[in-house]
Design an enzyme around this catalytic site. Structure first.
Site, PDB file in Angstrom:
ATOM      1  N   HIS A 124      -1.676   7.779  -7.810  1.00 59.61           N
ATOM      2  CA  HIS A 124      -2.308   6.484  -7.494  1.00 59.61           C
ATOM      3  C   HIS A 124      -3.798   6.439  -7.834  1.00 59.61           C
ATOM      4  O   HIS A 124      -4.381   5.353  -7.896  1.00 59.61           O
ATOM      5  CB  HIS A 124      -2.156   6.154  -6.004  1.00 59.61           C
ATOM      6  CG  HIS A 124      -0.748   5.906  -5.577  1.00 59.61           C
ATOM      7  ND1 HIS A 124       0.054   4.965  -6.173  1.00 59.61           N
ATOM      8  CD2 HIS A 124       0.022   6.491  -4.611  1.00 59.61           C
ATOM      9  CE1 HIS A 124       1.255   4.974  -5.599  1.00 59.61           C
ATOM     10  NE2 HIS A 124       1.257   5.897  -4.649  1.00 59.61           N
ATOM     11  N   ASP A 161       8.630   9.305  -8.332  1.00 57.34           N
ATOM     12  CA  ASP A 161       8.152   9.009  -6.970  1.00 57.34           C
ATOM     13  C   ASP A 161       8.598   7.581  -6.622  1.00 57.34           C
ATOM     14  O   ASP A 161       8.728   6.730  -7.516  1.00 57.34           O
ATOM     15  CB  ASP A 161       6.623   9.116  -6.943  1.00 57.34           C
ATOM     16  CG  ASP A 161       6.045   9.015  -5.542  1.00 57.34           C
ATOM     17  OD1 ASP A 161       5.736  10.061  -4.959  1.00 57.34           O
ATOM     18  OD2 ASP A 161       5.891   7.873  -5.032  1.00 57.34           O
TER      19      ASP A 161
HETATM   20 ZN   LIG Z   1       5.147   8.045  -3.224  1.00 54.20          ZN
END
Ligand SMILES: [Zn+2]
Length: 344
Positions: A124, A161
């Protein structure tokens, strides 16, 4: 097959207290690998610190200083989700450096494949923003480093993910040398990852987003891998495959609403390993992203190593999803993505 793992207790120095992304995650993985005897089948690779120059392949220098300063001031919250302790900067540069070492070990032929068991996670983090428990974008740094150091023409990043790797996508959105593919729950945190986000300029088509509705399980993920990721990977023909391995896609994970089992992860990893063997001499590097149910995380990481080692007996102590939700139909979605990316 010689399989390496990167690990160092420095990763436990990123002390997030009672946060869901905490030291217990790596402790559970390492203790499970020890108890099952799997650790003895692996080659340990010691991480190194990423240099400022290496971090700067993805992050602004000002941002790197900001993280270093925040640690020196004792840490604290960087946003609503992301927290630091006094040693978090040190852990984070070893986390990024751990994935660099994992990549070097594969590229230099020390081992066939590697899995970097690191934290903080990375996918992220953007060039100038920490978010979603991530400080530096470990996999993006490793990809840029490998492109430059080993003069690789093309690298494939597969991100399974449960969250979209917005930072990784952004790092390569205009770079035709990196194909970024992501399967993720959608709509969901961080909000990005729609099918129409495909890259810009010469890189148009080298971002392949597969935003999945909540409730997808092994069958849906395998369809997506077989019908989208495999043909996209073959057409791109990478020289190296990097994987953002997040196990929060597991049915028992409390952060999301997918229904993948340990067996399902092992099947995805088998497909990914098959692609690496077929396309790039087996060169394959995994790095840990999410995964917050400790039992599911530990069993899934072990299953990943088993597949990399060529072990066929996969233990799935948690079993199949009790199907909290009916599995959605994703046939129209797969068709739409194949059309956008001209995958027939
Ligand atoms: Zn994650």
């Amino acid at each position: 097959m010689e399989v390496g793992y990167v690990y160092d207790p420095i990763y436990l120095q990123h002390d997030t207290g009672g946060h869901v992304e905490n030291v217990k995650r790596l402790e559970a993985i390492i203790s499970h690998l020890e108890q099952t005897g799997l650790k003895q089948q692996l080659t340990h690779i010691k991480p190194r610190a990423a240099t400022i120059e290496e971090l700067s392949l993805v992050h602004h220098k000002q941002y790197i200083s900001h993280i270093q300063d925040a640690a020196q001031r004792g840490g604290g919250w960087l946003d609503a989700d992301t927290v630091m302790s006094p040693d978090s900067y040190e852990a984070a540069i070893y986390s990024a450096g751990g994935v660099l070492r994992a990549t070097e070990a594969v590229m230099d032929g020390e081992v066939d494949s590697t899995f970097a068991l690191v934290r903080p996670p990375g996918h992220h983090a953007t060039s100038q923003r920490a978010m979603g428990f991530c400080l530096f974008n470990n996999i993006a740094i490793a990809a840029k480093y490998a492109l430059a150091k080993y003069k690789l023409e093309r690298i494939l990043i597969i991100d399974f993910d449960v969250h979209h790797g917005n930072g990784t996508q952004a790092a390569f959105y205009d770079n035709p040398q990196v194909l970024y593919t992501s399967t993720h729950e959608y709509p969901f945190y961080p909000g990005t990852g729609g099918i129409d986000e495909t890259g810009v300029g010469e890189a148009k088509g080298t971002t392949v987003n597969i935003p999945l509705p909540a409730g997808c399980g092994d069958a849906e993920y395998l369809s997506v891998f077989e019908q989208i990721i495999v043909p996209a990977a073959r057409r791109f023909n990478p020289r190296l495959i990097l994987v953002s391995a997040g196990y929060d896609t597991h049915w028992a994970d409390g952060l999301a609403l997918m229904q993948v089992s340990v067996t399902g992860f092992s099947q995805m990893v088998r497909i990914i390993k098959g692609l690496a063997d077929e396309l790039c001499g087996g060169r394959l590097v995994f790095t840990l992203e999410g995964g917050y149910n400790l039992a599911a995380l530990a069993a899934s990481v072990k299953a990943t190593f088993d597949v990399l080692l060529g072990n066929t007996d996969i233990e799935d102590p948690l079993g199949q999803s009790p199907h909290r939700f009916p599995a959605p139909s994703i046939t129209p979605l797969i068709k739409a993505i194949k059309e956008i990316h001209n995958l027939v």
